[in-house]
Motif scaffolding. Sequence first.
Motif, short mmCIF file in Angstrom:
data_model
loop_
_atom_site.label_atom_id
_atom_site.label_comp_id
_atom_site.label_asym_id
_atom_site.label_seq_id
_atom_site.Cartn_x
_atom_site.Cartn_y
_atom_site.Cartn_z
N LEU A 43 7.69 20.08 0.36
CA LEU A 43 7.52 18.98 1.31
C LEU A 43 8.67 18.91 2.30
N ASP A 44 9.90 19.12 1.80
CA ASP A 44 11.08 19.08 2.68
C ASP A 44 11.04 20.24 3.68
N ASN A 45 10.69 21.43 3.19
CA ASN A 45 10.58 22.61 4.06
C ASN A 45 9.49 22.41 5.11
N ALA A 46 8.37 21.83 4.68
CA ALA A 46 7.24 21.60 5.59
C ALA A 46 7.61 20.60 6.67
N ARG A 47 8.34 19.58 6.30
CA ARG A 47 8.73 18.57 7.29
C ARG A 47 9.61 19.20 8.37
N ARG A 48 10.54 20.07 7.96
CA ARG A 48 11.42 20.72 8.94
C ARG A 48 10.62 21.63 9.87
N LEU A 49 9.71 22.41 9.30
CA LEU A 49 8.91 23.32 10.13
C LEU A 49 7.90 22.57 10.99
N GLY A 50 7.56 21.34 10.59
CA GLY A 50 6.64 20.55 11.39
C GLY A 50 7.28 19.92 12.61
N GLU A 51 8.61 19.92 12.66
CA GLU A 51 9.33 19.30 13.76
C GLU A 51 9.69 20.33 14.82
N THR A 52 8.67 21.07 15.26
CA THR A 52 8.90 22.16 16.21
C THR A 52 8.30 21.89 17.59
N GLY A 53 7.63 20.75 17.73
CA GLY A 53 7.04 20.41 19.03
C GLY A 53 5.80 21.18 19.38
N LEU A 54 5.14 21.80 18.41
CA LEU A 54 3.91 22.54 18.71
C LEU A 54 2.80 21.59 19.11
#
Length: 202
Positions: free
Chosen positions: A79-90
């Motif tokens: 979940l923590d890894n996913a949150r970081r990768l989700g904050e990419t502005g895609l």
Amino acid sequence: MFTVTHAIEYAIGKQQGTDGRLSIEFLNWASNRAIQDKRDGGFFSDLWKGFEQYGICNEAEMPYKTDFDPKSQPSQAALDNARRLGETGLQLHWIKPWDPNRGLNDEQFADVKETLRKQWPVCGGFLWPRKQEWDGAVLRMASRDEVFDGHSVLLVGFREDPSQRGGGVFLIKNSSNGTQNGALSYEYVRNYMNDAAWIGCE
């Protein structure tokens, strides 16, 4: 799931200069959580809602399972890894909203090719033959009564070819065809593309 995950994977890799595999299993979980459902797979829009709300983790954090388990849950690390990768502005960009009753019009067809020229793969949902037949690497054209709704593939390029139906082919990444990714003729795409979208940071 495979199509959208690969599109996100490409976009993050292009943005960050990385080449890591992302978790199909996590995106499936995220989509189900976002739309309050418990099923395997989903529409592009549902999967995108999952990504927007929860992001996506690396494949190693939540590996793919061949058998769907609706009770499967990600770890806190995932979940923590996913949150970081989700904050990419895609962003998700629609070329054609879902409509299985008609294929692409001329403008949409041109938009698909232009998106690929800009080196963004295109997520495509299709009416698909109940019985797949291939002429070499190219999926054979089928009549309306021989197709079902449906199957998704990632369009990754195109090639003009007067010998093919419609004058060329789109190259595809196809999760259900083993190691053969193959191609779809222009005619097939014009007639049977239900929806088209791309994911990028532009």
